[in-house]
Design a protein around this motif. Structure first.
Motif, short mmCIF file in Angstrom:
data_model
loop_
_atom_site.label_atom_id
_atom_site.label_comp_id
_atom_site.label_asym_id
_atom_site.label_seq_id
_atom_site.Cartn_x
_atom_site.Cartn_y
_atom_site.Cartn_z
N HIS A 180 29.08 14.67 34.26
CA HIS A 180 29.89 16.29 34.49
C HIS A 180 28.99 17.00 34.05
O HIS A 180 29.32 18.40 35.61
CB HIS A 180 31.32 16.41 33.43
CG HIS A 180 32.37 17.24 33.90
ND1 HIS A 180 32.66 17.67 35.37
CD2 HIS A 180 32.23 18.89 32.97
CE1 HIS A 180 33.11 19.39 35.08
NE2 HIS A 180 32.61 19.88 34.00
N ALA A 181 27.79 17.01 33.29
CA ALA A 181 27.65 18.22 33.12
C ALA A 181 26.26 18.00 34.09
O ALA A 181 25.77 18.93 34.83
CB ALA A 181 26.50 18.27 31.81
N ASP A 183 26.77 17.35 36.88
CA ASP A 183 27.28 17.62 38.39
C ASP A 183 26.89 19.14 38.34
O ASP A 183 27.09 19.43 39.88
CB ASP A 183 28.55 17.07 38.50
CG ASP A 183 28.81 15.54 39.11
OD1 ASP A 183 27.48 15.44 39.47
OD2 ASP A 183 29.74 14.93 38.70
N GLU A 184 27.47 19.22 37.42
CA GLU A 184 27.47 20.90 37.38
C GLU A 184 26.12 21.97 37.19
O GLU A 184 25.73 22.44 38.83
CB GLU A 184 28.17 21.37 35.90
CG GLU A 184 29.45 21.26 36.00
CD GLU A 184 30.08 22.10 34.73
OE1 GLU A 184 29.06 22.12 34.02
OE2 GLU A 184 31.49 22.26 34.36
N CYS A 185 25.34 20.80 37.41
CA CYS A 185 23.58 21.40 37.75
C CYS A 185 23.15 20.79 38.44
O CYS A 185 22.45 21.75 39.24
CB CYS A 185 22.53 20.63 35.92
SG CYS A 185 23.03 20.96 34.53
N ASN A 187 25.31 21.13 41.39
CA ASN A 187 26.32 22.20 42.00
C ASN A 187 25.04 23.32 41.90
O ASN A 187 24.81 24.67 42.85
CB ASN A 187 27.10 22.62 41.52
CG ASN A 187 28.09 20.92 41.89
OD1 ASN A 187 27.97 20.50 43.22
ND2 ASN A 187 28.91 21.15 41.46
N GLU A 188 24.55 23.66 40.88
CA GLU A 188 24.53 24.78 40.13
C GLU A 188 22.44 25.22 40.99
O GLU A 188 21.78 26.01 41.64
CB GLU A 188 23.63 24.92 39.30
CG GLU A 188 23.21 26.45 38.91
CD GLU A 188 22.79 26.66 36.91
OE1 GLU A 188 22.35 27.95 36.83
OE2 GLU A 188 23.35 26.01 36.46
#
Length: 466
Positions: A180-181, A183-185, A187-188
């Motif tokens: 999940h982390a 995936d956030e990176c 997207n960022e």
């Protein structure tokens, strides 16, 4: 084509080119300033030269009546005006070029400085955006690797028979968090990448071309101002040339007004004495005895004239001191004035003789009066008798009557200007037509009448019969 499109990647070239153009403008301003200094120094030297050669004092005032002296003074005056025009040229160059161009250059430098600051700011913003992109990319890479590692550990825990259910759930939960982390990176990183690309596209296709085009306008404006300065450099001097030409034309006119014959005649009029050259010295024959005193008068008179002509020392012998002065014949006056003055002189001598005769009859004069009268008689003895003077004058009058032909129809043309300051003379201007009343009687004067009715005598050499 403009700089923003064709030179989008030549920022250093544009900056160097614009700076070189401003340096050229500064050099031109300095060049014009030095030119104005040269003009002012030249004008100052011309003024000093005119002052050095201008006549000063009253001793040389008489010389300025000659046309060649007047022409030279006119040359000096016009050269002084010429120096004034050169000073005016220097002032105009300084105001129209140096002052104005310096002011515009200051504004162009400030505008260029502002535009280059905007370029630097835009570059800095793009670099900062790129750094943020790199950071997001590195975080995404790190978090993705950690997620893969956590998933691999979870799979190993499930396959290991010794692992409890708690260990397996813990491993799966860790792998899920890491994923999940990551995936956030991801997207960022994608958002940062999109942002950077947008800023980069705006930087190279909009912002930088706009700034480069403004720099191009600044440089072109600088070129126009510099070209205008080149034009003013010529136009300013061209405007002053007509006034300089007037000075040169007046100098040429002064040259044309120089009359060598008129100057020669003027010298004659100023310094002629009217006396005749000394007569030949007679032979003194002492073997025949002492000659009468009356025969010695011409000899003494000649010696007196020679002494007057050559102006020897004032210290003379006793004989020269006691020698009577020569009889004045008034030959420098016009004919009618000459006759009048001679008749007046005869009347004076007659009255003096009558007085002497009366004194001799009465007698009883003082010693001082005797000395005075004896000296006076001595002077009178050296002069002709009244009867002789009267006869001569009457004969002189008859000669004038014979030669005094009336020619009212004759016309003459004035060759030179004549002021007519002496008694009996009349003024005239060069080129003036006159009516001749009496021709030259041998004394160098002609009796004429002007158009306005004025009559008088003028020098015969100053006119021409037409």
């Amino acid at each position: 084509m403009d700089w923003g499109t064709a030179l989008w990647d030549q920022h250093d070239v544009i900056e160097k080119h614009t700076q070189s153009g401003l340096d050229l403008a500064d050099r031109y301003v300095k060049f014009v300033k030095e030119r104005t200094d040269i003009e002012q120094g030249y004008a100052k030297q011309l003024r000093a030269l005119c002052k050095k050669y201008s006549r000063r004092g009253s001793k040389e005032d008489q010389d300025t009546k000659f046309t060649n002296q007047q022409a030279f003074q006119e040359v000096l005056n016009e050269l002084n005006d010429y120096a004034t025009h050169r000073e005016q040229l220097a002032d105009n160059l300084s105001v129209s070029i140096c002052t104005e161009l310096t002011k515009h250059l200051y504004d162009l430098k400030q505008e260029r400085k502002t535009l280059l600051a905007e370029v630097k700011k835009a570059q800095q913003n793009l670099e900062n955006s790129f750094k943020q992109l790199e950071l997001a990319k590195k975080r995404f890479e790190k978090e993705w690797k950690d997620a893969e590692k956590a998933n691999l550990q979870a799979e190993r825990a499930e396959q290991d028979s010794n692992s409890t259910k708690v260990d397996v759930d813990k491993a799966r939960q860790n792998a899920h968090q890491r994923t999940h982390a990551a995936d956030e990176c991801k997207n960022e990183y994608a958002a940062q990448l999109q942002k950077y690309n947008k800023e980069q596209n705006n930087f190279y296709h909009s912002e930088m071309p706009s700034i480069f085009n403004k720099l191009q306008e600044v440089d072109e404006k600088r070129i126009r101002k510099l070209a205008e300065g080149y034009r003013l450099f010529a136009e300013t001097e061209r405007k002053i040339l007509p006034r300089i030409s007037v000075c040169l034309d007046k100098i040429t006119g002064a040259s044309n007004n120089t009359k060598e014959k008129q100057d020669s005649l003027m010298l004659i009029e100023q310094h002629k004495s009217g006396l005749a050259p000394p007569v030949d010295v007679e032979f003194e024959d002492y073997s025949q005895g002492i000659k009468p005193a009356s025969t010695e008068a011409p000899h003494n008179n000649s010696r007196g004239r020679i002494k007057h002509l050559f102006k020897k020392n004032k210290q003379t012998g006793t004989l020269e001191k006691n020698m009577p002065p020569p009889v004045e014949d008034f030959s420098h006056l016009p004919s009618d004035k000459r006759k009048k003055r001679l008749q007046e002189r005869i009347d004076e001598i007659k009255k003096e003789l009558q007085k002497e005769t009366w004194l001799s009859e009465v007698g009883g004069v003082s010693a001082q009066s005797n000395n005075h009268n004896s000296t006076y008689v001595t002077v009178l003895e050296s002069r002709p008798s009244p009867s002789q003077l009267s006869d001569n004058v009457y004969e002189f009058d008859e000669d004038f009557e014979e030669d005094d032909d009336d020619v009212p129809g004759a016309q003459c043309l004035a060759l030179y200007d004549f002021d007519g300051a002496s008694e009996g003379a009349v003024s005239m201007e060069a080129g003036e037509k006159l009516s001749m009343i009496n021709k030259d009687q041998g004394d160098g004067w002609v009796h004429v009448r002007r158009i306005n009715g004025d009559e008088g005598y003028v020098p015969a050499l100053y006119i021409k019969i037409i």
